[in-house]
Scaffold this active site. Structure first.
Site, short mmCIF file in Angstrom:
data_model
loop_
_atom_site.label_atom_id
_atom_site.label_comp_id
_atom_site.label_asym_id
_atom_site.label_seq_id
_atom_site.Cartn_x
_atom_site.Cartn_y
_atom_site.Cartn_z
N GLY A 76 0.62 -1.13 -0.09
CA GLY A 76 0.11 0.07 0.11
C GLY A 76 0.71 1.30 0.04
O GLY A 76 0.26 2.30 0.28
N MET A 90 -3.75 -7.21 -7.16
CA MET A 90 -3.37 -8.25 -7.92
C MET A 90 -4.58 -9.19 -8.04
O MET A 90 -4.48 -10.16 -7.72
CB MET A 90 -2.43 -9.07 -6.85
CG MET A 90 -1.35 -8.38 -6.15
SD MET A 90 -0.46 -7.40 -7.53
CE MET A 90 0.88 -8.46 -8.11
N LEU A 126 -8.98 -8.08 -13.92
CA LEU A 126 -10.81 -7.76 -13.66
C LEU A 126 -11.52 -8.09 -14.98
O LEU A 126 -10.84 -7.98 -16.05
CB LEU A 126 -10.79 -6.11 -13.36
CG LEU A 126 -10.27 -5.72 -11.87
CD1 LEU A 126 -9.73 -4.32 -12.05
CD2 LEU A 126 -11.01 -6.28 -10.83
N ASN A 146 -3.93 1.87 -13.77
CA ASN A 146 -3.16 0.95 -12.80
C ASN A 146 -1.68 1.51 -13.00
O ASN A 146 -1.38 2.19 -14.24
CB ASN A 146 -3.24 -0.26 -13.58
CG ASN A 146 -2.49 -1.32 -12.52
OD1 ASN A 146 -2.27 -1.18 -11.48
ND2 ASN A 146 -1.73 -2.24 -13.52
N HIS A 157 2.27 0.21 -13.49
CA HIS A 157 3.06 -1.20 -13.57
C HIS A 157 4.27 -0.77 -13.67
O HIS A 157 5.05 0.03 -14.16
CB HIS A 157 2.60 -1.79 -14.75
CG HIS A 157 3.00 -3.30 -14.84
ND1 HIS A 157 2.63 -4.22 -14.20
CD2 HIS A 157 4.19 -3.75 -15.74
CE1 HIS A 157 3.24 -5.26 -14.58
NE2 HIS A 157 4.17 -4.90 -15.37
N SER A 203 5.12 2.58 -15.75
CA SER A 203 4.13 2.90 -16.60
C SER A 203 2.65 3.03 -15.95
O SER A 203 2.51 2.26 -14.98
CB SER A 203 3.69 1.92 -17.56
OG SER A 203 5.00 1.33 -18.31
N ASP A 217 -2.31 -5.91 -17.59
CA ASP A 217 -1.64 -4.63 -17.97
C ASP A 217 -1.66 -4.45 -19.54
O ASP A 217 -0.59 -4.18 -19.95
CB ASP A 217 -0.23 -5.20 -17.62
CG ASP A 217 0.14 -5.60 -16.05
OD1 ASP A 217 -0.57 -4.88 -15.39
OD2 ASP A 217 0.75 -6.57 -15.68
#
Ligand code: GRF
Length: 197
Positions: free
Chosen positions: A15, A100, A103, A115, A117, A144, A153
């Site tokens: 987090g 993790m 979706l 997101n 990455h 990214s 991703d």
């Protein structure tokens, strides 16, 4: 009047990006490209009961809902529960910060989701990106931020930032540099994403 932006953050573990986003944006007025925004982090959702991020959210006094995916029989039912909870929050943007889970398309189509990455996508998709990037021998490495779709991703890039690898760096030092770059790029990408909505 600043434009009000409401955000939900989803995470699964440590987090640290979530904390950085809360500290950067929560109840702050921010000017980006000559426009004023007022941000509110409505809440966080975590799918892992032992995640350290739950403690971080609590310390930051941001509501954090625990929704363990193990409590659901399949991905679709978990995604439906997640969708229901996020709809209750009534947010403009869903920010994944070390969440993790892949979706479903229905979920991805229901919200604006971004997101972060830890690689220069499309290189090194998946959960092992830092190690793969470290072991690759690539001279240029980085992070990214991208829009989220149902492909792992896989959505359009919002922002990328890179640095030149120092061959002598250990994996630990390399990881620290990646994370430091994440804390720099994610707030920038959130502003850019919001301005495009
Ligand atoms: C980060 O490296 C992020 O890029 C990836 O998961 C990690 C989460 O770290 N998606 P933290 O939980 O924010 O500390």
């Amino acid at each position: 009047m600043p434009r009000k932006i409401k955000i939900a953050i989803l995470f699964s573990g440590n987090g640290s990006n979530m904390q950085n986003i809360i500290e950067t944006f929560h109840q702050k007025k921010i000017i980006y490209e000559n426009k004023e925004y007022f941000f509110e982090i409505k809440g966080c959702i975590c799918n892992q009961k032992d995640a350290f991020g739950i403690t971080r959210a609590r310390n930051l006094e941001i509501p954090c809902l625990l929704l363990p995916h193990q409590d659901f029989t399949d991905r679709i039912s978990f995604d439906l529960a997640l969708e229901k909870e996020i709809k209750k929050m009534d947010v403009d943007l869903v920010v994944l910060a070390g969440f993790m889970r892949i979706l479903s398309k229905k979920f991805c189509d229901s919200f604006k989701i971004i997101n972060i990455h830890p690689s220069l996508l499309p290189k090194y998709k998946g959960a092992n990106a830092i190690v793969e990037s470290f072991e690759s021998g690539d001279e240029e490495v980085g992070v990214s931020v991208h829009w989220v779709n149902e492909e792992l991703d896989g959505g359009a890039i919002i922002l990328q930032k890179s640095f030149l690898r120092i061959p002598e760096d250990s994996l630990e030092v390399f990881s620290q540099k990646i994370h430091a770059l994440e804390y720099e790029i994610y707030p920038e990408a959130i502003k850019k994403a919001i301005a495009s909505l």
